[in-house]
Scaffold this motif. Structure first.
Motif, mmCIF file in Angstrom:
data_model
loop_
_atom_site.group_PDB
_atom_site.id
_atom_site.type_symbol
_atom_site.label_atom_id
_atom_site.label_comp_id
_atom_site.label_asym_id
_atom_site.label_seq_id
_atom_site.Cartn_x
_atom_site.Cartn_y
_atom_site.Cartn_z
ATOM 1 N N PHE A 143 -75.982 26.751 -102.210
ATOM 2 C CA PHE A 143 -76.813 27.944 -103.036
ATOM 3 C C PHE A 143 -75.889 28.670 -104.019
ATOM 4 C CE2 PHE A 143 -78.016 27.397 -98.236
ATOM 5 C CZ PHE A 143 -79.384 26.911 -98.774
ATOM 6 N N PRO A 144 -76.841 29.190 -104.768
ATOM 7 C CA PRO A 144 -76.016 30.303 -105.816
ATOM 8 C C PRO A 144 -75.287 31.148 -105.224
ATOM 9 C CG PRO A 144 -78.267 29.638 -106.488
ATOM 10 C CD PRO A 144 -78.284 29.231 -105.158
ATOM 11 N N ALA A 145 -74.324 31.781 -106.018
ATOM 12 C CA ALA A 145 -73.450 32.759 -105.505
ATOM 13 C C ALA A 145 -74.064 34.095 -104.994
ATOM 14 C CB ALA A 145 -72.426 33.316 -106.477
ATOM 15 N N ASP A 146 -75.273 34.513 -105.571
ATOM 16 C CA ASP A 146 -76.164 35.627 -105.287
ATOM 17 C C ASP A 146 -76.947 35.576 -103.814
ATOM 18 O OD1 ASP A 146 -78.255 33.902 -106.133
ATOM 19 O OD2 ASP A 146 -79.094 35.219 -107.301
ATOM 20 N N CYS A 147 -77.037 34.184 -103.483
ATOM 21 C CA CYS A 147 -77.541 34.188 -102.059
ATOM 22 C C CYS A 147 -76.501 34.267 -100.718
ATOM 23 C CB CYS A 147 -78.059 32.739 -101.921
ATOM 24 S SG CYS A 147 -79.436 32.298 -103.154
ATOM 25 N N CYS A 148 -75.153 34.249 -101.266
ATOM 26 C CA CYS A 148 -74.039 34.373 -100.271
ATOM 27 C C CYS A 148 -73.603 35.705 -100.233
ATOM 28 C CB CYS A 148 -73.018 33.088 -100.880
ATOM 29 S SG CYS A 148 -73.746 31.602 -100.969
ATOM 30 N N TYR A 149 -73.450 36.269 -99.180
ATOM 31 C CA TYR A 149 -72.829 37.536 -98.920
ATOM 32 C C TYR A 149 -71.388 37.384 -98.561
ATOM 33 C CZ TYR A 149 -73.777 36.792 -93.799
ATOM 34 O OH TYR A 149 -73.818 35.952 -92.799
ATOM 35 N N SER A 150 -70.623 38.511 -98.872
ATOM 36 C CA SER A 150 -69.048 38.351 -98.722
ATOM 37 C C SER A 150 -68.828 37.744 -97.319
ATOM 38 C CB SER A 150 -68.297 39.430 -98.938
ATOM 39 O OG SER A 150 -68.761 39.940 -100.503
ATOM 40 N N SER A 151 -67.730 37.271 -97.081
ATOM 41 C CA SER A 151 -67.214 36.627 -95.611
ATOM 42 C C SER A 151 -66.015 37.730 -95.589
ATOM 43 C CB SER A 151 -66.902 35.562 -95.605
ATOM 44 O OG SER A 151 -68.022 34.538 -95.816
ATOM 45 N N GLY A 152 -65.501 37.646 -94.256
ATOM 46 C CA GLY A 152 -64.203 38.345 -93.813
ATOM 47 C C GLY A 152 -64.507 39.861 -93.553
ATOM 48 N N ASP A 153 -63.642 40.586 -94.190
ATOM 49 C CA ASP A 153 -63.731 42.046 -93.940
ATOM 50 C C ASP A 153 -65.062 42.636 -94.599
ATOM 51 O OD1 ASP A 153 -61.256 42.107 -92.399
ATOM 52 O OD2 ASP A 153 -60.175 42.597 -94.133
ATOM 53 N N GLY A 154 -65.838 43.520 -94.083
ATOM 54 C CA GLY A 154 -66.924 43.999 -94.622
ATOM 55 C C GLY A 154 -68.162 43.163 -94.672
#
Length: 364
Positions: free
Chosen positions: A301-312
């Motif tokens: 998927f494109p980057a705007d479909c992926c929320y940040s992993s790890g902290d936060g």
């Protein structure tokens, strides 16, 4: 061409793949052997014994190709049934034993990893559903071999890498449906197995934050369930109440597809996913994917479909839901990635070329 297909631990995703394979490559004559997906430790070690002595007549038929899942104890099976050793063999990896998150109930058993490695070495070609799966398998093999005390042959991982490729599990044409968004709150669907590796605690944390926000949302929480349900799912059922849509496994395929068509967002909180068929089915029905920026998802998927992993991570997921909720309230379209390339209609020729490549390795 006569093909023997072996699915040694015939879980839902394996059934999904093998039925599509047989239906779409129907110019070949298929013989299919499966074993039920239970008693994991026994099944992965015992499938060669079970088949060799319960299905010997079937195994000794003249085949042009053997296709086996990575759960098959291929090296032992070829030893028990020498006839199989001369037949070109393709092993398909839906998953690998090196990349599973720990549940806390493990006993340090290295045997599943060794079996994965031996099966790969016994095959003429190995194929993975995603590059993530391939990379974690090869790196896991490399780390395992480094830990072994002596007499480890050089070049094992490189040998496997040269004989490997990536080919996703395709979606049936029936999964591609017109989107039917509903008025009112933003609709989320979480459609995964109710197990710890699908991130129920992460989902619970996100729902708690959404409930504290001013976002009007509805959540369908569906998927396969087993005897032991992780505690976060019980808390989620209690928390959601008026915000819950469908909760629990949906028996009807038509009803399940309908929920996907009505969803605005299909959400994953997975700690492990080697391809993510559940999310892909949601996208095929028009939902926007919200997935963590890890595992196989960034290659799908494109980057705007992926929320940040790890902290936060939880905050990133909630912020994405809030953003898309505001888009819906403002009457803006929520874009959906085009995954038509992953349909069986578009993938069947790739599978046929792979089959021919394994059977006739020198034919261009």
């Amino acid at each position: 061409m006569k093909i023997l297909l072996l699915s040694a631990y015939d879980a839902a995703s394996h059934v999904y793949w093998r039925t599509g394979l047989v239906e779409n490559l129907d110019q070949h004559q298929w013989t299919v052997l499966t074993l039920p997906p239970r008693y994991f430790s026994w099944r992965i070690r015992g499938n060669s014994l079970s088949w060799a002595f319960n299905q010997r007549e079937t195994l000794e038929q003249p085949y042009d190709l053997v296709v086996a899942t990575s759960m098959t104890d291929l090296s032992a099976l070829r030893g028990f049934v020498p006839h199989l050793a001369s037949i070109p063999t393709l092993v398909y990896f839906h998953e690998n034993q090196f990349a599973y998150p720990e549940s806390g109930r493990e006993y340090g058993n290295v045997e599943p990893k060794i079996l994965n490695l031996y099966t790969a070495l016994a095959a003429d070609h190995i194929c993975f559903n995603t590059a993530y799966n391939r990379t974690t398998f090869l790196s896991g093999c490399r780390e395992l071999l480094k830990k072994l005390p002596d007499q480890v042959p050089p070049g094992v991982v490189e040998w496997l890498e040269q004989r490997s490729s990536v080919l996703p599990v395709p979606l049936p044409q029936s999964a591609y449906l017109p989107h039917d968004p509903q008025p009112g709150p933003v609709r989320l669907i979480w459609n995964h197995r109710w197990e710890f590796d699908k991130g129920p605690q992460q989902l619970l944390s996100a729902v708690e934050r959404l409930l504290d926000s001013d976002v009007d949302f509805r959540l369908d929480m569906v998927g396969q369930q087993f005897r032991n349900v992780p505690e976060p799912f019980r808390q989620l059922k209690s928390l959601l109440q008026a915000r819950a849509g469908q909760v629990g496994f949906v028996e009807s395929v038509e009803q399940y597809r309908r929920l996907l068509q009505q969803a605005d967002l299909v959400v994953s909180t997975a700690l492990h996913d080697f391809q993510g068929i559940a999310v892909l089915e949601g996208v095929a029905a028009g939902a926007m994917p919200l997935v963590p920026n890890r595992l196989a998802y960034p290659e799908l998927f494109p980057a705007d479909c992926c929320y940040s992993s790890g902290d936060g991570e939880c905050e990133s997921l909630v912020a994405a839901v809030v953003r898309y909720a505001h888009c819906k309230h403002a009457g803006e379209d929520i874009p959906t990635p085009d995954i038509s390339a992953l349909s069986w209609d578009n993938m069947v020729s790739h599978y046929e070329r792979l089959v021919q490549r394994v059977v006739n390795p020198g034919a261009g």
